[in-house]
Design a protein around this motif. Structure first.
Motif, PDB file in Angstrom:
ATOM      1  N   ALA A  98      31.597  39.092   7.692  1.00  0.00           N
ATOM      2  CA  ALA A  98      30.976  39.599   8.918  1.00  0.00           C
ATOM      3  C   ALA A  98      30.740  41.099   8.808  1.00  0.00           C
ATOM      4  CB  ALA A  98      31.862  39.297  10.123  1.00  0.00           C
ATOM      5  N   SER A  99      29.592  41.507   9.326  1.00  0.00           N
ATOM      6  CA  SER A  99      29.212  42.915   9.299  1.00  0.00           C
ATOM      7  C   SER A  99      28.710  43.349  10.664  1.00  0.00           C
ATOM      8  CB  SER A  99      28.096  43.124   8.267  1.00  0.00           C
ATOM      9  OG  SER A  99      27.513  44.409   8.416  1.00  0.00           O
ATOM     10  N   GLY A 100      29.062  44.568  11.043  1.00  0.00           N
ATOM     11  CA  GLY A 100      28.566  45.097  12.304  1.00  0.00           C
ATOM     12  C   GLY A 100      27.158  45.657  12.196  1.00  0.00           C
ATOM     13  N   GLY A 101      26.573  45.583  10.998  1.00  0.00           N
ATOM     14  CA  GLY A 101      25.240  46.120  10.800  1.00  0.00           C
ATOM     15  C   GLY A 101      24.178  45.039  10.718  1.00  0.00           C
ATOM     16  N   ILE A 102      23.187  45.296   9.899  1.00  0.00           N
ATOM     17  CA  ILE A 102      22.071  44.360   9.759  1.00  0.00           C
ATOM     18  C   ILE A 102      22.429  43.275   8.750  1.00  0.00           C
ATOM     19  CG2 ILE A 102      20.383  46.138  10.325  1.00  0.00           C
ATOM     20  CD1 ILE A 102      19.735  46.278   7.308  1.00  0.00           C
ATOM     21  N   ALA A 103      21.625  42.238   8.697  1.00  0.00           N
ATOM     22  CA  ALA A 103      21.801  41.195   7.692  1.00  0.00           C
ATOM     23  C   ALA A 103      21.417  41.774   6.333  1.00  0.00           C
ATOM     24  CB  ALA A 103      20.926  40.001   8.016  1.00  0.00           C
ATOM     25  N   THR A 104      22.360  41.776   5.425  1.00  0.00           N
ATOM     26  CA  THR A 104      22.138  42.351   4.112  1.00  0.00           C
ATOM     27  C   THR A 104      22.906  41.564   3.066  1.00  0.00           C
ATOM     28  OG1 THR A 104      22.481  44.335   2.747  1.00  0.00           O
ATOM     29  CG2 THR A 104      24.043  43.972   4.531  1.00  0.00           C
ATOM     30  N   LEU A 105      22.425  41.631   1.830  1.00  0.00           N
ATOM     31  CA  LEU A 105      23.119  40.963   0.733  1.00  0.00           C
ATOM     32  C   LEU A 105      24.116  41.908   0.048  1.00  0.00           C
ATOM     33  CD1 LEU A 105      20.185  38.937  -0.880  1.00  0.00           C
ATOM     34  CD2 LEU A 105      21.951  38.131   0.703  1.00  0.00           C
ATOM     35  N   ARG A 106      24.260  43.115   0.582  1.00  0.00           N
ATOM     36  CA  ARG A 106      25.165  44.091  -0.017  1.00  0.00           C
ATOM     37  C   ARG A 106      26.580  43.856   0.495  1.00  0.00           C
ATOM     38  NH1 ARG A 106      25.107  48.974   1.009  1.00  0.00           N
ATOM     39  NH2 ARG A 106      25.696  49.693  -1.059  1.00  0.00           N
ATOM     40  N   SER A 107      27.455  43.389  -0.345  1.00  0.00           N
ATOM     41  CA  SER A 107      28.805  43.033   0.075  1.00  0.00           C
ATOM     42  C   SER A 107      29.619  44.204   0.620  1.00  0.00           C
ATOM     43  CB  SER A 107      29.562  42.349  -1.068  1.00  0.00           C
ATOM     44  OG  SER A 107      29.653  43.186  -2.199  1.00  0.00           O
ATOM     45  N   PRO A 108      29.431  45.456   0.155  1.00  0.00           N
ATOM     46  CA  PRO A 108      30.213  46.560   0.734  1.00  0.00           C
ATOM     47  C   PRO A 108      29.959  46.765   2.228  1.00  0.00           C
ATOM     48  CG  PRO A 108      29.286  47.226  -1.360  1.00  0.00           C
ATOM     49  CD  PRO A 108      28.652  45.924  -1.007  1.00  0.00           C
ATOM     50  N   GLU A 109      28.874  46.199   2.752  1.00  0.00           N
ATOM     51  CA  GLU A 109      28.572  46.342   4.175  1.00  0.00           C
ATOM     52  C   GLU A 109      29.397  45.410   5.041  1.00  0.00           C
ATOM     53  OE1 GLU A 109      26.548  48.682   5.294  1.00  0.00           O
ATOM     54  OE2 GLU A 109      26.147  49.329   3.227  1.00  0.00           O
ATOM     55  N   TYR A 110      30.197  44.554   4.416  1.00  0.00           N
ATOM     56  CA  TYR A 110      30.945  43.537   5.152  1.00  0.00           C
ATOM     57  C   TYR A 110      32.449  43.854   5.122  1.00  0.00           C
ATOM     58  CZ  TYR A 110      26.688  40.746   5.170  1.00  0.00           C
ATOM     59  OH  TYR A 110      25.415  40.297   5.379  1.00  0.00           O
ATOM     60  N   PRO A 111      33.011  44.293   6.236  1.00  0.00           N
ATOM     61  CA  PRO A 111      34.436  44.618   6.257  1.00  0.00           C
ATOM     62  C   PRO A 111      35.359  43.424   6.491  1.00  0.00           C
ATOM     63  CG  PRO A 111      33.424  45.251   8.324  1.00  0.00           C
ATOM     64  CD  PRO A 111      32.318  44.758   7.442  1.00  0.00           C
ATOM     65  N   TYR A 112      34.803  42.326   6.995  1.00  0.00           N
ATOM     66  CA  TYR A 112      35.637  41.171   7.335  1.00  0.00           C
ATOM     67  C   TYR A 112      35.264  39.986   6.469  1.00  0.00           C
ATOM     68  CZ  TYR A 112      36.153  44.137  11.417  1.00  0.00           C
ATOM     69  OH  TYR A 112      36.381  45.204  12.237  1.00  0.00           O
ATOM     70  N   TRP A 113      36.303  39.366   5.875  1.00  0.00           N
ATOM     71  CA  TRP A 113      36.095  38.269   4.936  1.00  0.00           C
ATOM     72  C   TRP A 113      37.032  37.104   5.230  1.00  0.00           C
ATOM     73  CZ3 TRP A 113      32.624  38.434   0.770  1.00  0.00           C
ATOM     74  CH2 TRP A 113      31.942  39.649   0.630  1.00  0.00           C
ATOM     75  N   GLY A 114      36.539  35.890   4.934  1.00  0.00           N
ATOM     76  CA  GLY A 114      37.385  34.716   4.990  1.00  0.00           C
ATOM     77  C   GLY A 114      38.112  34.521   3.671  1.00  0.00           C
ATOM     78  N   GLN A 115      38.889  33.452   3.606  1.00  0.00           N
ATOM     79  CA  GLN A 115      39.700  33.164   2.415  1.00  0.00           C
ATOM     80  C   GLN A 115      38.934  32.384   1.356  1.00  0.00           C
ATOM     81  OE1 GLN A 115      42.910  34.360   1.837  1.00  0.00           O
ATOM     82  NE2 GLN A 115      42.242  35.592   3.580  1.00  0.00           N
ATOM     83  N   GLY A 116      37.822  31.795   1.717  1.00  0.00           N
ATOM     84  CA  GLY A 116      37.000  31.093   0.744  1.00  0.00           C
ATOM     85  C   GLY A 116      37.212  29.601   0.724  1.00  0.00           C
ATOM     86  N   THR A 117      36.195  28.886   0.262  1.00  0.00           N
ATOM     87  CA  THR A 117      36.266  27.439   0.079  1.00  0.00           C
ATOM     88  C   THR A 117      35.623  27.107  -1.263  1.00  0.00           C
ATOM     89  OG1 THR A 117      35.786  25.286   1.109  1.00  0.00           O
ATOM     90  CG2 THR A 117      34.085  26.984   1.327  1.00  0.00           C
ATOM     91  N   GLN A 118      36.265  26.213  -2.015  1.00  0.00           N
ATOM     92  CA  GLN A 118      35.808  25.888  -3.365  1.00  0.00           C
ATOM     93  C   GLN A 118      34.680  24.868  -3.326  1.00  0.00           C
ATOM     94  OE1 GLN A 118      37.003  26.997  -6.579  1.00  0.00           O
ATOM     95  NE2 GLN A 118      35.154  25.902  -7.244  1.00  0.00           N
ATOM     96  N   VAL A 119      33.636  25.167  -4.067  1.00  0.00           N
ATOM     97  CA  VAL A 119      32.540  24.219  -4.278  1.00  0.00           C
ATOM     98  C   VAL A 119      32.437  23.966  -5.775  1.00  0.00           C
ATOM     99  CG1 VAL A 119      30.052  23.860  -4.158  1.00  0.00           C
ATOM    100  CG2 VAL A 119      31.261  24.916  -2.229  1.00  0.00           C
ATOM    101  N   THR A 120      32.508  22.701  -6.147  1.00  0.00           N
ATOM    102  CA  THR A 120      32.399  22.320  -7.546  1.00  0.00           C
ATOM    103  C   THR A 120      31.278  21.305  -7.697  1.00  0.00           C
ATOM    104  OG1 THR A 120      34.775  22.654  -7.880  1.00  0.00           O
ATOM    105  CG2 THR A 120      33.599  21.395  -9.558  1.00  0.00           C
ATOM    106  N   VAL A 121      30.336  21.616  -8.579  1.00  0.00           N
ATOM    107  CA  VAL A 121      29.184  20.753  -8.803  1.00  0.00           C
ATOM    108  C   VAL A 121      29.269  20.204 -10.223  1.00  0.00           C
ATOM    109  CG1 VAL A 121      26.688  20.541  -8.738  1.00  0.00           C
ATOM    110  CG2 VAL A 121      27.843  22.177  -7.228  1.00  0.00           C
ATOM    111  N   SER A 122      29.383  18.903 -10.327  1.00  0.00           N
ATOM    112  CA  SER A 122      29.484  18.275 -11.640  1.00  0.00           C
ATOM    113  C   SER A 122      28.107  17.861 -12.133  1.00  0.00           C
ATOM    114  CB  SER A 122      30.404  17.059 -11.572  1.00  0.00           C
ATOM    115  OG  SER A 122      29.856  16.080 -10.718  1.00  0.00           O
ATOM    116  N   SER A 123      27.940  17.873 -13.451  1.00  0.00           N
ATOM    117  CA  SER A 123      26.640  17.529 -14.038  1.00  0.00           C
ATOM    118  C   SER A 123      26.545  16.047 -14.334  1.00  0.00           C
ATOM    119  CB  SER A 123      26.443  18.321 -15.331  1.00  0.00           C
ATOM    120  OG  SER A 123      27.497  18.078 -16.223  1.00  0.00           O
TER     121      SER A 123
END
Length: 123
Positions: A98-123
């Motif tokens: 989450a960022s208090g600014g604009i929608a951006t792909l720059r990760s330093p603009e995001y001070p709040y982060w979740g713990q993550g969820t694993q995605v695994t794609v098999s071939s």
């Protein structure tokens, strides 16, 4: 502040779809731009997609453009990442932020982060 919890990850075969969710706590969710990022083993974290506070503006990394869709429901304090036509190279831990600014792909603009969820794609 905002706290974020991702869900929806799992193991899928290439070509299939998954939808990730990110639930946010707090009453000010609608004030934040939200982003999705991912990190594969041994690789740098990379941006995936971002969405403005209103949902009216979105931006995507070239690697997922046309396959992934970011959306949000401010009434549910939730942001989503619909992932279609998944490829093995999409395998990673996916994080929302989450960022208090604009929608951006720059990760330093995001001070709040979740713990993550694993995605695994098999071939």
């Amino acid at each position: 502040q905002v706290q974020l919890v991702e869900s929806g990850g799992g193991l899928v075969q290439a070509g299939n779809s998954l939808r990730l969710s990110c639930a946010a706590s707090g009453r000010t969710f609608s004030r934040y731009a939200m982003g999705w990022f991912r990190q594969a083993p041994g690789k740098e974290r990379e941006s995936v997609a971002a969405i403005s506070w209103s949902g009216g503006s979105t931006v995507y990394a070239d690697s997922v453009k046309g396959r992934f869709t970011i959306s949000r429901d401010n009434s549910k304090n939730t942001v989503y990442l619909q992932m279609n036509s998944l490829k093995p190279e999409d395998t990673a831990v996916y994080y929302c932020a989450a960022s208090g600014g604009i929608a951006t792909l720059r990760s330093p603009e995001y001070p709040y982060w979740g713990q993550g969820t694993q995605v695994t794609v098999s071939s």
